[in-house]
Design an enzyme around this catalytic site. Structure first.
Site, PDB file in Angstrom:
ATOM      1  N   LYS A 182     -33.362 -23.297 -25.922  1.00 60.64           N
ATOM      2  CA  LYS A 182     -34.236 -24.456 -26.089  1.00 60.64           C
ATOM      3  C   LYS A 182     -35.600 -24.198 -25.456  1.00 60.64           C
ATOM      4  O   LYS A 182     -36.638 -24.403 -26.073  1.00 60.64           O
ATOM      5  CB  LYS A 182     -33.580 -25.691 -25.462  1.00 60.64           C
TER       6      LYS A 182
ATOM      7  N   ARG B 261     -33.075 -31.556 -19.530  1.00 57.44           N
ATOM      8  CA  ARG B 261     -31.988 -31.095 -20.410  1.00 57.44           C
ATOM      9  C   ARG B 261     -31.586 -29.663 -20.087  1.00 57.44           C
ATOM     10  O   ARG B 261     -32.417 -28.837 -19.741  1.00 57.44           O
ATOM     11  CB  ARG B 261     -32.443 -31.069 -21.867  1.00 57.44           C
TER      12      ARG B 261
ATOM     13  N   GLY C 157     -23.670 -29.926 -26.758  1.00 56.15           N
ATOM     14  CA  GLY C 157     -22.989 -31.036 -26.091  1.00 56.15           C
ATOM     15  C   GLY C 157     -22.128 -30.653 -24.899  1.00 56.15           C
ATOM     16  O   GLY C 157     -21.423 -31.487 -24.351  1.00 56.15           O
TER      17      GLY C 157
ATOM     18  N   MET D 294     -23.172 -29.322 -21.989  1.00 57.71           N
ATOM     19  CA  MET D 294     -23.767 -29.512 -20.658  1.00 57.71           C
ATOM     20  C   MET D 294     -24.565 -30.822 -20.646  1.00 57.71           C
ATOM     21  O   MET D 294     -24.536 -31.565 -21.608  1.00 57.71           O
ATOM     22  CB  MET D 294     -24.625 -28.303 -20.323  1.00 57.71           C
TER      23      MET D 294
ATOM     24  N   ARG E 269     -34.375 -24.715 -33.728  1.00 53.95           N
ATOM     25  CA  ARG E 269     -33.444 -23.606 -33.492  1.00 53.95           C
ATOM     26  C   ARG E 269     -32.879 -23.189 -34.842  1.00 53.95           C
ATOM     27  O   ARG E 269     -32.973 -23.937 -35.818  1.00 53.95           O
ATOM     28  CB  ARG E 269     -32.319 -24.018 -32.552  1.00 53.95           C
TER      29      ARG E 269
ATOM     30  N   HIS F 187       6.128  -7.038 -39.341  1.00 55.45           N
ATOM     31  CA  HIS F 187       6.353  -6.890 -40.776  1.00 55.45           C
ATOM     32  C   HIS F 187       5.729  -8.056 -41.541  1.00 55.45           C
ATOM     33  O   HIS F 187       5.014  -7.870 -42.535  1.00 55.45           O
ATOM     34  CB  HIS F 187       7.864  -6.797 -41.032  1.00 55.45           C
TER      35      HIS F 187
ATOM     36  N   SER G 183      -5.530  10.963 -42.089  1.00 53.47           N
ATOM     37  CA  SER G 183      -5.659   9.509 -42.150  1.00 53.47           C
ATOM     38  C   SER G 183      -5.005   8.945 -40.891  1.00 53.47           C
ATOM     39  O   SER G 183      -3.835   9.224 -40.613  1.00 53.47           O
ATOM     40  CB  SER G 183      -4.968   8.971 -43.393  1.00 53.47           C
TER      41      SER G 183
ATOM     42  N   CYS H 254      -5.759   4.166 -42.071  1.00 52.26           N
ATOM     43  CA  CYS H 254      -4.997   3.259 -42.939  1.00 52.26           C
ATOM     44  C   CYS H 254      -4.103   2.320 -42.136  1.00 52.26           C
ATOM     45  O   CYS H 254      -3.335   1.560 -42.704  1.00 52.26           O
ATOM     46  CB  CYS H 254      -4.189   4.037 -43.963  1.00 52.26           C
TER      47      CYS H 254
ATOM     48  N   TYR I 232     -14.002   7.091 -44.567  1.00 56.17           N
ATOM     49  CA  TYR I 232     -13.670   5.795 -45.163  1.00 56.17           C
ATOM     50  C   TYR I 232     -12.724   5.037 -44.237  1.00 56.17           C
ATOM     51  O   TYR I 232     -12.134   5.619 -43.320  1.00 56.17           O
ATOM     52  CB  TYR I 232     -13.018   5.983 -46.551  1.00 56.17           C
TER      53      TYR I 232
END
Ligand code: PEP
Ligand code: MG
Length: 921
Positions: free
Chosen positions: A34, A103, A112, A114, A347, A470, A802, A870, A890
């Site tokens: 802020k 504030r 909201g 604080m 903001r 599973h 892999s 994988c 990948y």
């Protein structure tokens, strides 16, 4: 030595920048979101009511010492003097009093959480002065009572009721329903009542010294950083505790000064649709909280144009400028006091996932941001939300209000599901298929022979197991919303019910399962399902993400693969999964778990016959029966992936998984014996003996993976033949095949040395028989620590690696992947012993270290070694970033996670452009 600066006026942002070394993150860190926004707006000559910010450093110093740091309060007083000069008003003086707000404002928005105190500076004396000045006693005493109330609750920590009750009694006595019916005298009376409340509860008077008010309010905001609400919020959002909050002290401006005043909130674009149109509301003659509280019906922002054209015009210009300046959709608060517009806050606006994508694309198309930035603006979670069935937010809120929340477990597979519960797979399937019911399958945990029930169900709920159980793995694979390990739920299979603290839900009752959050509700909650092909904005964004990864990069590890980022492949066992994977943008299959194909109803008896075969001929005959099935499976996969690589893993699990359950069979045998039934008893007894013969104490570390292939090579020989016959047939019919055969659970290169040449021979034989030629690869999973540290040797045989990070995590930690998540792992994460569940996010220090070694060492032997992952981690954004860093080619994940992985891969490529660890060699 000059005194440390704890307080900065809104017009001193330059000094702040100098202090933090020029970066805006630093400014935000010191002044909070802020405060930095107000300072930035002031610099941009946006009309902002003058004020100053007490820094987060001051807050931290206060937290450490329990008192204001030396000099801070004096600096506040000095800054206040400057505000007096700018406004021509004076704090505490009756003739023209300055009122301020106080504030909180942390670096990251904590809405909201604080505290705030408004109208500071009002006292009996200044209130009288204000009445003379404004000729509006109602406004003055309304403001004064608000100050006394806020001061009482926030600063003095008196419960809200102590003020609400007398106000309600007063209104009742007067016959008022609304606050708007209260007149000046009423508010004056209430102010006196509120002051009496403070005196009664605290034993002292509401301070008539405005400086005392300000000092205590500043301290209250500091304290609220460690209030319960704020701490809980930080835990939930991973905001660090040591950031502290800034305190913003700002001149009050009033929107309730008559019909030429007003106040409102607005977004520069629509936060739910993303449309490029100002979206907001305002109220004339009202204060900010009246808009938020919805006490009166607010007007649409457009209508301000006819009421105050000048202010409206200026507002539109300013907000446009703010959006251009921040290059982001802004959420602003404004007040008009006697026709003069003041901006109170700006903001970046919160928005739905849907509008986030639209706004990012639009801004890129408008030239406000680059395509790369657009991709970076969307989080993997937002993509996740867009692809799964979702609960209608309002309806979920209703369920919460109606106390229908039931339990919470691990959010194993995202999406919302609503259905009637059934406690076993057969019944779940029957109700879904025959009776066309929406079904939620509920089990303590699931096994491979439950899969048909899971697939038929809309959702799955288990009371045991974790993210790689599973149930979780299968649910993710099929995109079924799933919550696992909801351990508060006690499932009573015998009586067909489940209960949480006595709240019983019976078979056939409706529940709603949120796999995105892990929540379970009783009853139905409304859902809707977005479709990827209909989400053109998302598809465009993902295309941009792919382009980032595909751009030529500087990664040197893989000649012929000069990309900047990771490709995304999918784990898919069946052709229809492969098709889905492609439609979601996968460019390869990284894991086909062939054993899943063995579990199908018509195949399982053959598989069992093959396992129990007494001699090789019987076994081979059974395998000959299985071969056409497997060939057809692989054929479908190759066709679905035409031109893309397909990694097929040879059989991995221990054989007992394909056999009937030992305990159940034993029970059957005993029952038959007791009842004296003899027909079929001998066969059952023999089967039981065979199954017992296969028993292992630690099957996960026993006869499985490559060990099983060496012990009983006929199965994998059949599989390789099926793979290559299918590949050859496909090639002959014009499909481009890229088969890659993957050997699981390798621990020593000698295993590959033993098995791989035999399998390659079969591959070559088939190609000769069929007279076709295509390239193929043989490779291995790296899922045993020994394989990782001997990767240089293993790469002599393996053409690709892999990472099977499910097993690799299990074996590196020595935690059973089947059990850990249902007991100690939850405690470990809660206690901070482990930062995250290592079965969900790669443990970089241990498992990750092994992976890094494996990539580097593997590529010393074979520079063009293809490396992927994988395990379940392949769809986890943090793990994807890590895979990028160690130089994977990948990642492979369930088809439904492919879009998320594409975005995460692009994020990693942008974040670490040209910085892959593998280059450091
Ligand atoms: C793994 O271990 O990570 C893996 C993918 O194999 P599975 O889960 O089938 O053991
Ligand atoms: Mg494994």
């Amino acid at each position: 030595m000059t005194e440390k600066k704890w307080v900065y006026s809104f017009n001193e942002v330059k000094l702040v920048e100098e202090y933090v070394g020029g970066n805006w993150e630093g400014v935000r860190g010191l002044l909070g979101g802020k405060g930095s926004g107000l300072a930035d707006m002031t610099r941009a000559e946006v009309p902002v009511p003058p004020g100053f910010t007490v820094t987060t450093e001051a807050c931290n110093a206060y937290q450490a010492a329990g008192k204001f740091p030396a000099g801070m309060w004096e600096q506040e007083l000095e800054a206040l003097k400057k505000v007096e000069q700018l406004t021509g008003k004076k704090f505490g003086e009756a003739s023209n009093p300055l009122l301020v707000s106080c504030r909180s404002g942390a670096k990251f928005s904590m809405p909201g959480m604080m505290d705030t105190v408004l109208n500071i500076g009002l006292t009996d004396k200044t209130a009288e002065g204000m009445v003379k000045l404004t000729n509006n006693p109602r406004f003055v005493y309304d403001s004064y009572r608000r100050l006394v109330e806020m001061f009482g609750t926030v600063v003095l920590e008196i419960p809200d009721q102590a003020f609400e009750e007398p106000l309600n009694e007063y209104k009742q006595a007067k016959g008022y329903k609304l606050d708007t019916e209260m007149n000046a005298e009423d508010w004056k009376a209430i102010t006196a009542t509120f002051k009496a409340v403070i005196k009664k509860v605290k034993g002292f008077d509401f301070p008539q010294d405005p400086f005392e008010q300000l000092k205590l309010a500043t301290e209250a905001v500091f304290k609220s950083w460690n209030g319960k609400r704020a701490v809980d919020y930080r835990r939930a959002t991973n905001i660090p505790d040591d950031l502290g909050t800034a305190v913003n002290i700002q001149t009050m401006v009033f929107g309730n000064m008559g019909e030429d005043s007003g106040t409102g909130v607005a977004f520069t674009r629509n936060p739910s649709t993303g449309d490029r149109k100002m979206f907001g509301e305002y109220l004339l003659n009202a204060q900010g909280e009246d808009v938020v509280a919805g006490i009166r019906n607010a007007e649409k922002i457009e209508t301000l144009n006819s009421k105050m054209p000048e202010a409206y015009h200026q507002f539109m210009q300013i907000t446009n400028r703010l959006e251009m300046h921040y290059r982001e959709m802004q959420d602003v608060e404004f007040t008009i006091e006697h026709g003069k517009l003041w901006m109170l806050q700006t903001r970046n606006g919160k928005r739905t996932a849907n509008s986030a994508v639209k706004i990012a694309l639009d801004m890129a198309n408008e030239g406000l941001i680059t395509k790369d930035e657009a991709v970076q603006r969307i989080t993997p979670d937002q993509v996740d939300i867009l692809l799964h069935p979702q609960f209608v937010v309002e309806d979920k809120e209703v369920a919460k209000k109606e106390n229908r929340f039931y339990a919470k477990g691990v959010n194993a597979s995202p999406g919302a599901a609503v259905g009637q519960i059934y406690f076993d797979a057969d019944l779940a399937e029957k109700q879904a298929k025959q009776n066309k019911q929406d079904v939620i399958m509920v089990r303590p945990f699931t096994k491979p022979d439950d899969v048909h029930g899971m697939i038929a169900a809309k959702g799955v709920l288990t009371s045991e197991g974790g993210a790689t159980s599973h149930a979780a793995v299968v649910a993710r694979q099929f995109g079924i919303p799933c919550v696992v390990g909801a351990s508060h739920i006690k499932i009573d299979l015998e009586n067909r019910l489940m209960a949480v603290d006595g709240k019983v839900v019976r078979e056939g009752d409706w529940i709603s399962v949120d796999g995105t959050t892990g929540e379970v509700f009783v009853g139905k909650i409304l859902t809707f399902t977005p479709k990827i092909e209909e989400q053109t904005d998302l598809l465009t964004l993902l295309k941009w993400a792919d382009e980032i990864c595909a751009k030529p990069g500087t990664r040197k590890f893989s000649p012929g693969w000069p990309t900047k980022g990771l490709q995304v492949w999918a784990n898919a066992d069946y052709p229809k999964d492969a098709q889905r994977a492609r439609s979601y943008g996968a460019v390869g299959i990284g894991l086909c778990r062939t054993e899943h194909m063995f579990f199908e109803k018509d195949r399982l008896p053959i598989v069992q016959r093959m396992i129990l075969a007494e001699n090789l001929d019987v076994r081979k005959a059974a395998l000959d029966e299985l071969l056409p099935y497997q060939r057809a499976d692989f054929d479908g996969l190759f066709r679905a992936m035409d031109g893309y690589p397909v990694i097929i893993r040879l059989i991995d699990p221990p054989l007992h998984e394909f056999m009937p359950n030992e305990d159940e069979l034993f029970e059957e045998v005993i029952t038959m014996r007791v009842k004296g039934e003899t027909t079929g008893l001998a066969e059952k007894e023999k089967l039981l003996a065979d199954i017992r013969g296969m028993h292992e104490s630690n099957p996960m570390m026993g006869l499985r993976g490559v060990r099983l292939s060496i012990y009983m090579p006929q199965i994998v020989e059949m599989q390789v033949r099926a793979i290559f016959e299918a590949a050859a047939d496909c090639t002959l019919s014009g499909v481009v095949v890229k088969p890659e055969v993957m050997i699981p659970l390798t621990g020593t290169v000698n295993e590959l040395k033993w098995i791989q040449p035999r399998l390659i021979k079969i591959a070559d034989d088939v190609m000769k028989e069929k007279k076709v030629n295509f390239t193929y690869k043989f490779g291995t999973m790296i899922e045993i620590p020994r394989a990782a540290v001997t990767a240089a040797e293993i790469a002599e045989y393996a053409e690709f690696f892999s990472f099977g990070t499910n097993d690799l995590t299990q074996m590196t930690f020595g935690y059973s992947r089947d059990d850990a998540e249902r007991n100690f792992l939850v405690t470990y994460v809660a206690e901070g012993i482990l930062p995250k569940n290592p079965f969900q996010t790669i443990d970089q220090g241990g498992v990750g270290r092994l992976m890094d070694i494996a990539v580097k060492d593997g590529r010393t032997t074979r520079p063009d070694l293809e490396v992927g992952i994988c395990g379940e981690h392949g769809g986890d954004p943090d793990s994807i970033e890590f895979c990028h860093l160690i130089g994977n080619n990948y990642v492979s994940c369930s088809p439904f996670r492919v879009p998320i992985a594409r975005l995460a891969a692009a994020h990693a490529a942008l974040k670490h452009s040209g910085k892959a660890l593998a280059e450091d060699k």
